[in-house]
Design a protein around this motif. Structure first.
Motif, mmCIF file in Angstrom:
data_model
loop_
_atom_site.group_PDB
_atom_site.id
_atom_site.type_symbol
_atom_site.label_atom_id
_atom_site.label_comp_id
_atom_site.label_asym_id
_atom_site.label_seq_id
_atom_site.Cartn_x
_atom_site.Cartn_y
_atom_site.Cartn_z
ATOM 1 N N VAL A 127 0.680 -1.095 0.042
ATOM 2 C CA VAL A 127 -0.179 -0.056 0.012
ATOM 3 C C VAL A 127 0.866 1.387 0.101
ATOM 4 C CG1 VAL A 127 -1.583 1.374 1.423
ATOM 5 C CG2 VAL A 127 -1.981 -1.126 1.026
ATOM 6 N N ALA A 128 1.857 0.999 0.884
ATOM 7 C CA ALA A 128 2.825 2.513 0.954
ATOM 8 C C ALA A 128 3.519 2.576 -0.204
ATOM 9 C CB ALA A 128 3.762 2.283 1.978
ATOM 10 N N SER A 129 4.008 1.561 -1.114
ATOM 11 C CA SER A 129 4.701 1.485 -2.120
ATOM 12 C C SER A 129 3.767 1.909 -3.448
ATOM 13 C CB SER A 129 5.264 0.037 -2.522
ATOM 14 O OG SER A 129 6.309 -0.310 -1.678
ATOM 15 N N THR A 130 2.546 1.794 -3.367
ATOM 16 C CA THR A 130 1.613 2.113 -4.560
ATOM 17 C C THR A 130 1.376 3.799 -4.261
ATOM 18 O OG1 THR A 130 0.373 -0.117 -4.257
ATOM 19 C CG2 THR A 130 -0.940 1.833 -5.003
ATOM 20 N N TRP A 131 1.363 4.158 -3.072
ATOM 21 C CA TRP A 131 1.180 5.504 -2.852
ATOM 22 C C TRP A 131 2.552 6.283 -3.424
ATOM 23 C CZ3 TRP A 131 -3.203 7.576 -3.903
ATOM 24 C CH2 TRP A 131 -4.393 7.076 -3.520
ATOM 25 N N ARG A 132 3.504 5.584 -2.984
ATOM 26 C CA ARG A 132 4.828 6.238 -3.466
ATOM 27 C C ARG A 132 5.083 6.351 -4.881
ATOM 28 N NH1 ARG A 132 8.272 7.673 -0.293
ATOM 29 N NH2 ARG A 132 7.993 6.474 1.246
ATOM 30 N N LEU A 133 4.526 5.306 -5.560
ATOM 31 C CA LEU A 133 4.514 5.417 -7.203
ATOM 32 C C LEU A 133 3.585 6.620 -7.882
ATOM 33 C CD1 LEU A 133 4.702 1.396 -7.667
ATOM 34 C CD2 LEU A 133 6.408 3.029 -8.307
ATOM 35 N N LEU A 134 2.341 6.584 -7.163
ATOM 36 C CA LEU A 134 1.376 7.440 -7.791
ATOM 37 C C LEU A 134 1.442 8.910 -7.213
ATOM 38 C CD1 LEU A 134 -1.748 5.008 -7.259
ATOM 39 C CD2 LEU A 134 -0.607 5.725 -9.485
ATOM 40 N N LEU A 135 2.063 8.970 -6.046
ATOM 41 C CA LEU A 135 2.114 10.572 -5.485
ATOM 42 C C LEU A 135 2.854 11.348 -6.525
ATOM 43 C CD1 LEU A 135 1.623 12.344 -3.230
ATOM 44 C CD2 LEU A 135 3.645 11.816 -2.220
ATOM 45 N N PRO A 136 3.759 11.221 -7.165
ATOM 46 C CA PRO A 136 4.282 12.364 -8.333
ATOM 47 C C PRO A 136 3.140 12.451 -9.341
ATOM 48 C CG PRO A 136 5.931 10.492 -7.946
ATOM 49 C CD PRO A 136 4.573 10.039 -7.295
ATOM 50 N N PHE A 137 2.370 11.701 -9.618
ATOM 51 C CA PHE A 137 1.240 12.030 -10.623
ATOM 52 C C PHE A 137 0.208 12.826 -9.862
ATOM 53 C CE2 PHE A 137 3.414 8.048 -11.798
ATOM 54 C CZ PHE A 137 4.007 8.660 -13.095
ATOM 55 N N VAL A 138 -0.023 12.287 -8.581
ATOM 56 C CA VAL A 138 -0.910 13.372 -7.809
ATOM 57 C C VAL A 138 -0.583 14.608 -7.721
ATOM 58 C CG1 VAL A 138 -2.370 13.752 -5.647
ATOM 59 C CG2 VAL A 138 -1.882 11.419 -6.799
ATOM 60 N N VAL A 139 0.613 14.854 -7.435
ATOM 61 C CA VAL A 139 1.275 16.409 -7.344
ATOM 62 C C VAL A 139 0.946 17.006 -8.789
ATOM 63 C CG1 VAL A 139 3.331 17.493 -7.116
ATOM 64 C CG2 VAL A 139 2.832 15.764 -5.566
ATOM 65 N N ALA A 140 1.188 16.117 -9.577
ATOM 66 C CA ALA A 140 0.923 16.880 -11.091
ATOM 67 C C ALA A 140 -0.339 17.177 -11.333
ATOM 68 C CB ALA A 140 1.757 15.901 -12.266
ATOM 69 N N GLY A 141 -1.422 16.664 -10.509
ATOM 70 C CA GLY A 141 -2.826 17.157 -10.878
ATOM 71 C C GLY A 141 -3.740 15.505 -11.316
ATOM 72 N N ALA A 142 -2.899 14.686 -11.186
ATOM 73 C CA ALA A 142 -3.871 13.409 -11.540
ATOM 74 C C ALA A 142 -4.751 13.195 -10.373
ATOM 75 C CB ALA A 142 -2.894 12.315 -12.017
ATOM 76 N N VAL A 143 -5.849 12.315 -10.793
ATOM 77 C CA VAL A 143 -6.669 11.830 -9.588
ATOM 78 C C VAL A 143 -6.757 10.308 -9.969
ATOM 79 C CG1 VAL A 143 -8.928 11.992 -8.574
ATOM 80 C CG2 VAL A 143 -7.817 13.908 -9.397
ATOM 81 N N PRO A 144 -5.947 9.488 -9.573
ATOM 82 C CA PRO A 144 -6.077 8.043 -9.878
ATOM 83 C C PRO A 144 -7.303 7.470 -9.354
ATOM 84 C CG PRO A 144 -4.069 8.400 -8.532
ATOM 85 C CD PRO A 144 -4.912 9.728 -8.718
ATOM 86 N N THR A 145 -8.121 6.611 -10.340
ATOM 87 C CA THR A 145 -9.420 6.129 -9.803
ATOM 88 C C THR A 145 -9.350 4.947 -9.064
ATOM 89 O OG1 THR A 145 -9.179 4.341 -11.851
ATOM 90 C CG2 THR A 145 -10.374 6.685 -12.176
#
Length: 184
Positions: A127-145
C-alpha cells in the motif's frame, strides 16, 4: 484509465519524480505539503492544539491534518496520528482526521497518499509502495481512480515496483500480469 496522460516532473533536490522522495526529501516535501501550508498560513491564529481539538468542521481538513503533524503523541512520542502502529492515541487522532472529507477528489487522493507515506508502518508495504509510485502524478494534478490504485497495488505485489518506478506518465502503461489478461 485517464483520458489525458499526466506527466510527473523530476524533483530538483532528489532527482526522482517529485513526490517519490516524500517525506524524506526536502524538495518533495515542499511540493507535496503546499496545500497544507497554504491553508495553515490563512488561519488568523494557528494554534495546533486548538485546531486538533476543535469539533469536526470548525477548521478546514488541511489545517486539521497540519495541526496533527505539529503535535507529538503523549502515548508513543511520535507525530500525532502517525506514530507507533499500536498506539491508541495515534489511532484515535487518525480516525478523527477522516471525519473531515476533503472537498475535491484530488484532495482525497493527495491526503490518502500523504497519510500512507507519513505512517508507512500502519499499512502493508504494498500500500505504501503504491502511493509512493502514484504520488508524483497526484502532485502533477492526476486523480487516480480506485481501479487504477488497485491495479498498481496488484503490480507492486507481483514484484513490479522497479518497472513501474521507471514510468513517468500516468496511466502507468505496463503489460498485464498473466493471470489478469483476458482469455476472450
Amino acid at each position: 484509465m485517464h483520458a489525458n496522460p499526466v506527466a510527473a516532473k523530476p524533483c530538483a533536490t532528489c532527482g526522482d519524480l517529485t513526490g517519490r522522495g516524500y517525506p524524506s526529501c526536502a524538495g518533495c516535501v515542499a511540493e507535496v505539503d503546499r496545500p497544507w501550508l497554504t491553508a495553515w498560513a490563512e488561519l488568523p491564529d494557528a494554534d495546533p492544539e486548538r485546531v486538533a481539538d476543535a469539533p469536526a468542521g470548525d477548521y478546514p481538513w488541511a489545517c486539521v491534518d497540519w495541526a496533527l503533524r505539529q503535535l507529538r503523541c503523549a502515548g508513543c512520542g511520535g507525530e500525532l496520528a502517525a506514530g507507533a502502529p499500536d498506539c491508541v492515541g495515534c489511532a484515535t487522532a487518525d480516525a478523527a482526521r477522516w471525519e473531515l472529507v476533503p472537498p475535491t477528489a484530488h484532495d482525497v487522493v493527495l491526503r490518502a497518499a500523504v497519510v500512507a507515506l507519513r505512517a508507512p508502518t500502519w499499512r502493508r508495504q504494498a500500500v505504501a509502495s503504491t502511493w509512493r509510485l502514484l504520488l508524483p502524478f497526484v502532485v502533477a494534478g492526476a486523480v487516480p481512480t480506485g481501479s487504477e490504485v488497485r491495479e498498481v497495488r496488484t503490480q507492486v505485489v507481483a514484484g513490479r515496483y522497479e518497472e513501474l518506478a521507471s514510468v513517468e506518465v500516468l496511466p502507468l502503461e505496463v503489460p498485464l500480469l498473466p493471470w489478469r489478461r483476458s482469455t476472450v
